[in-house]
Motif scaffolding. Sequence first.
Motif, PDB file in Angstrom:
ATOM      1  N   TRP A 144     -41.937 -12.577 -56.762  1.00  0.00           N
ATOM      2  CA  TRP A 144     -43.359 -12.337 -56.449  1.00  0.00           C
ATOM      3  C   TRP A 144     -43.604 -12.626 -54.966  1.00  0.00           C
ATOM      4  O   TRP A 144     -44.247 -11.831 -54.257  1.00  0.00           O
ATOM      5  N   ASN A 267     -52.168 -17.902 -56.339  1.00  0.00           N
ATOM      6  CA  ASN A 267     -51.769 -16.492 -56.250  1.00  0.00           C
ATOM      7  C   ASN A 267     -50.904 -15.991 -57.395  1.00  0.00           C
ATOM      8  O   ASN A 267     -50.922 -14.804 -57.699  1.00  0.00           O
ATOM      9  N   ALA A 268     -50.104 -16.862 -57.985  1.00  0.00           N
ATOM     10  CA  ALA A 268     -49.224 -16.387 -59.064  1.00  0.00           C
ATOM     11  C   ALA A 268     -48.716 -17.563 -59.879  1.00  0.00           C
ATOM     12  O   ALA A 268     -48.511 -18.666 -59.349  1.00  0.00           O
ATOM     13  N   THR A 306     -51.003 -12.893 -62.133  1.00  0.00           N
ATOM     14  CA  THR A 306     -51.615 -12.956 -60.793  1.00  0.00           C
ATOM     15  C   THR A 306     -53.127 -12.769 -60.980  1.00  0.00           C
ATOM     16  O   THR A 306     -53.588 -12.488 -62.105  1.00  0.00           O
TER      17      THR A 306
END
Length: 323
Positions: A144, A267-268, A306
């Motif tokens: 990612w 973010n993830a 996400t």
Amino acid sequence: MKAFKTLALGAGLSGLLLSAAYAEGLAGKVIGFSQIGSESGWRAAETSVTKSVAAELGINLKFADAQQKQENQIKAIRGFIAQGVDAILVAPVVATGWDEVLTEAKDANIPVVLLDRGIEGPEDLYLTSVASDQVKEGRVAGEWLVNAVGDKQCNVVELQGTVGSSPAINRKQGFEEALAGKANLTITRSQTGDFTRSKGKEVMEGFIKAEDGGKNICAVYAHNDDMAVGAIQAIKDAGLKPGSDILVVSIDAVPDIFAAMVAGEANATVELTPNMAGPAFAALDAFFDGGTLPEKFIITESKLYTPADDPQGEYDRRKGLGY
Ligand code: AHR
């Protein structure tokens, strides 16, 4: 014909946990569970889900909290053996040092199931291991980040899990595999935050201080969400914006990381299901019912989330699970 029961979990659980068919063989069985402690939101959820699933199946679950200490886990396992339990679940805090006590369980003919963490030791000491592919989790997080930064120069700091634990070892390896050959991405600092929020914050504060107030940090990779949440606080305290000035990627998919995504501060994350007990009890059920040997390694999914994946909805779906 054999009677099977489909586990009907409470409303809070049903959306997230897989239902499974069980023979009625587990009702009344006494199963010891040596849990690591309560270092993270994910751990709390795993405990809560295990207790709920055991109650649904009529299992008499003996729960022992080891407060992060292997010696307490070994003591608890010896206690379960002395009580003559039907089976033992153990979430091993570290990967080594289990041979002796698990041999004692084997000699007493008590099947052992490893939950969520692996061990370094002979495979015949346990019936099965229910866990994620932790190397893959690290790789998914790393891939990612590689995609998110593109060609940009990016210094990454890493918050590792408990030293000597299988997720800390494997998630580090997987992440490094994803970054291998990417000259623009460098892990500049890496230290343990012991899977806790407070330690994650403290270590991140040190990283920020050492890296020009955080200006030299482009991303933080945390081996679990709790440490990421601690790091987010440290980034905010330093006057920077988590999620944009410093990217945040981690593992677990607990409600708090989805709340951080909603706020634009994470973010993830890579999901680790807290339902390790469902597959573990199904394996024990089949084993008790007809001696069926399960797969040695039962691998749970590692899905990336996400902000594009409805973080508010994911938060709502998880909040009843005991995190
Ligand atoms: O072994 C699983 C890890 O242990 C989880 O990712 C972390 O939150 C927990 O403490």
